[in-house]
Design a protein around this motif. Structure first.
Motif, mmCIF file in Angstrom:
data_model
loop_
_atom_site.group_PDB
_atom_site.id
_atom_site.type_symbol
_atom_site.label_atom_id
_atom_site.label_comp_id
_atom_site.label_asym_id
_atom_site.label_seq_id
_atom_site.Cartn_x
_atom_site.Cartn_y
_atom_site.Cartn_z
ATOM 1 N N VAL A 195 142.317 -11.290 40.890
ATOM 2 C CA VAL A 195 141.034 -10.920 40.281
ATOM 3 C C VAL A 195 141.306 -9.974 39.117
ATOM 4 O O VAL A 195 141.900 -8.903 39.306
ATOM 5 C CB VAL A 195 140.091 -10.247 41.303
ATOM 6 C CG1 VAL A 195 138.792 -9.845 40.617
ATOM 7 C CG2 VAL A 195 139.804 -11.176 42.474
ATOM 8 N N LEU A 196 140.891 -10.387 37.933
ATOM 9 C CA LEU A 196 141.053 -9.563 36.734
ATOM 10 C C LEU A 196 139.713 -9.465 36.021
ATOM 11 O O LEU A 196 139.099 -10.491 35.700
ATOM 12 C CB LEU A 196 142.101 -10.172 35.791
ATOM 13 C CG LEU A 196 143.551 -10.136 36.275
ATOM 14 C CD1 LEU A 196 144.437 -10.933 35.336
ATOM 15 C CD2 LEU A 196 144.047 -8.701 36.388
ATOM 16 N N GLN A 197 139.270 -8.249 35.800
ATOM 17 C CA GLN A 197 137.994 -8.021 35.134
ATOM 18 C C GLN A 197 138.220 -7.766 33.644
ATOM 19 O O GLN A 197 139.124 -7.022 33.269
ATOM 20 C CB GLN A 197 137.267 -6.819 35.751
ATOM 21 C CG GLN A 197 136.854 -7.020 37.194
ATOM 22 C CD GLN A 197 135.825 -8.119 37.351
ATOM 23 O OE1 GLN A 197 135.012 -8.363 36.460
ATOM 24 N NE2 GLN A 197 135.861 -8.796 38.487
ATOM 25 N N PRO A 198 137.413 -8.390 32.785
ATOM 26 C CA PRO A 198 137.544 -8.116 31.351
ATOM 27 C C PRO A 198 137.398 -6.624 31.056
ATOM 28 O O PRO A 198 136.611 -5.927 31.692
ATOM 29 C CB PRO A 198 136.385 -8.920 30.740
ATOM 30 C CG PRO A 198 136.083 -9.979 31.736
ATOM 31 C CD PRO A 198 136.359 -9.380 33.080
ATOM 32 N N ASP A 199 138.189 -6.147 30.117
ATOM 33 C CA ASP A 199 138.182 -4.766 29.635
ATOM 34 C C ASP A 199 138.837 -3.784 30.598
ATOM 35 O O ASP A 199 138.872 -2.580 30.308
ATOM 36 C CB ASP A 199 136.766 -4.281 29.289
ATOM 37 C CG ASP A 199 136.159 -5.068 28.143
ATOM 38 O OD1 ASP A 199 136.813 -5.166 27.090
ATOM 39 O OD2 ASP A 199 135.040 -5.590 28.306
ATOM 40 N N SER A 200 139.349 -4.253 31.733
ATOM 41 C CA SER A 200 140.116 -3.363 32.602
ATOM 42 C C SER A 200 141.530 -3.225 32.043
ATOM 43 O O SER A 200 142.100 -4.180 31.515
ATOM 44 C CB SER A 200 140.148 -3.897 34.038
ATOM 45 O OG SER A 200 140.667 -5.219 34.075
ATOM 46 N N TRP A 201 142.099 -2.024 32.165
ATOM 47 C CA TRP A 201 143.416 -1.746 31.593
ATOM 48 C C TRP A 201 144.502 -1.941 32.657
ATOM 49 O O TRP A 201 144.357 -1.489 33.791
ATOM 50 C CB TRP A 201 143.459 -0.332 31.032
ATOM 51 C CG TRP A 201 142.759 -0.238 29.718
ATOM 52 C CD1 TRP A 201 141.424 -0.148 29.498
ATOM 53 C CD2 TRP A 201 143.371 -0.252 28.431
ATOM 54 N NE1 TRP A 201 141.154 -0.104 28.153
ATOM 55 C CE2 TRP A 201 142.333 -0.161 27.471
ATOM 56 C CE3 TRP A 201 144.689 -0.322 27.980
ATOM 57 C CZ2 TRP A 201 142.582 -0.155 26.107
ATOM 58 C CZ3 TRP A 201 144.945 -0.306 26.621
ATOM 59 C CH2 TRP A 201 143.903 -0.225 25.692
ATOM 60 N N PHE A 202 145.577 -2.620 32.235
ATOM 61 C CA PHE A 202 146.678 -2.907 33.146
ATOM 62 C C PHE A 202 148.013 -2.579 32.487
ATOM 63 O O PHE A 202 148.168 -2.707 31.263
ATOM 64 C CB PHE A 202 146.684 -4.393 33.547
ATOM 65 C CG PHE A 202 145.836 -4.695 34.749
ATOM 66 C CD1 PHE A 202 146.403 -4.871 36.008
ATOM 67 C CD2 PHE A 202 144.463 -4.797 34.635
ATOM 68 C CE1 PHE A 202 145.623 -5.144 37.110
ATOM 69 C CE2 PHE A 202 143.668 -5.068 35.728
ATOM 70 C CZ PHE A 202 144.250 -5.250 36.978
ATOM 71 N N GLU A 203 148.937 -2.152 33.318
ATOM 72 C CA GLU A 203 150.332 -2.013 32.919
ATOM 73 C C GLU A 203 151.093 -3.166 33.554
ATOM 74 O O GLU A 203 151.111 -3.310 34.777
ATOM 75 C CB GLU A 203 150.893 -0.680 33.393
ATOM 76 C CG GLU A 203 152.347 -0.445 33.016
ATOM 77 C CD GLU A 203 152.866 0.837 33.623
ATOM 78 O OE1 GLU A 203 152.843 1.871 32.928
ATOM 79 O OE2 GLU A 203 153.282 0.803 34.812
#
Length: 242
Positions: A195-203
């Motif tokens: 699950v990946l939400q738009p505009d969430s920041w990831f490393e």
């Protein structure tokens, strides 16, 4: 708009520019390297306002009030064109509105800004190696990963999803200011979080893969990274990359 009103507007605009430049707010408008010029512009505006008031106070009272002098002349006070009141609009915008950084919607409706690098400097030792998205993307797309080898690299950005739901790690880059912001995108392959939400920041930690696609907006190349680990991170101090 008379001279006093001009001076007031100039002073308030300069103060608003200085306020933005002395805080993190300026990063919503221009790239970090332009901060000294922004502060200088604010000081010049305030100095101009002060000079305008000083000049106006030194003028004879009759001239300020439009009273004709002994040698004749108009008895009407001089006013600048009324259209100059429109200068209040950007002033109110500076004071009242803080624009959010551009995010996934803008990124997926703008073609990739990735350009072929002038060179590929040797990478320092140590894995995983932190890299900017543009640095990784340039090496992956145009050097075909030769300078990356099998190194584990770490890149950080926000998630943008295309029309099919495919995720891209993205960073908006600036030439000068937010008005010319363009995205650099890296596709995600491998161990992608479910699950990946738009505009969430990831490393994202991963390795080079020769997988790539074309940006549907401008046809530019978008390289991929083979994800080994992806973890959410807080929004960075400066959301724009240079």
């Amino acid at each position: 708009m008379n001279r006093q009103a001009q001076a007031a507007v100039l002073f308030l605009t300069g103060a608003a520019v200085l306020r933005a430049g002395l805080s993190d707010l300026y990063l919503r408008y221009v790239k970090a390297g332009l901060r000294p010029f922004l502060l200088a512009a604010g000081i010049v505006l305030i100095a101009t306002a002060v000079a305008t008031v000083w000049y106006e106070l030194r003028r004879p009272r009759a001239a300020r009030e439009g009273v004709p002098e002994a040698g004749g002349g108009s008895g009407r006070a001089h006013h600048e064109p009324r259209i100059s009141w429109l200068w209040l609009l950007p002033l109110f915008a500076l004071i009242l509105v803080s624009p959010p950084p551009l995010g996934s919607y803008s990124a997926m409706h703008t073609g990739t800004a990735l350009q072929e690098p002038l060179g590929y400097p040797a990478l320092p030792a140590g894995d995983p190696l932190p890299l900017g998205i543009a640095d990784y993307a340039g090496r992956a797309a145009y050097d075909h990963g030769r300078s990356l080898g099998d190194r584990h690299v770490k890149i950080t950005g926000f998630i943008a999803l295309d029309s099919d739901g495919a995720p891209f790690l993205t960073r908006m880059t600036l030439n000068c200011c937010a008005a010319d912001a363009s995205p650099v995108k890296v596709g995600l392959a491998g161990r992608i979080p479910p699950v990946l939400q738009p505009d969430s920041w990831f490393e994202v930690t991963g390795t080079y893969t020769d997988k790539r696609t074309r940006d549907p907006v401008n046809g530019g190349v978008i390289p991929f990274i083979d994800v080994l680990e992806a973890r959410p991170v807080p929004v960075p101090y400066n959301e724009y990359g240079d």
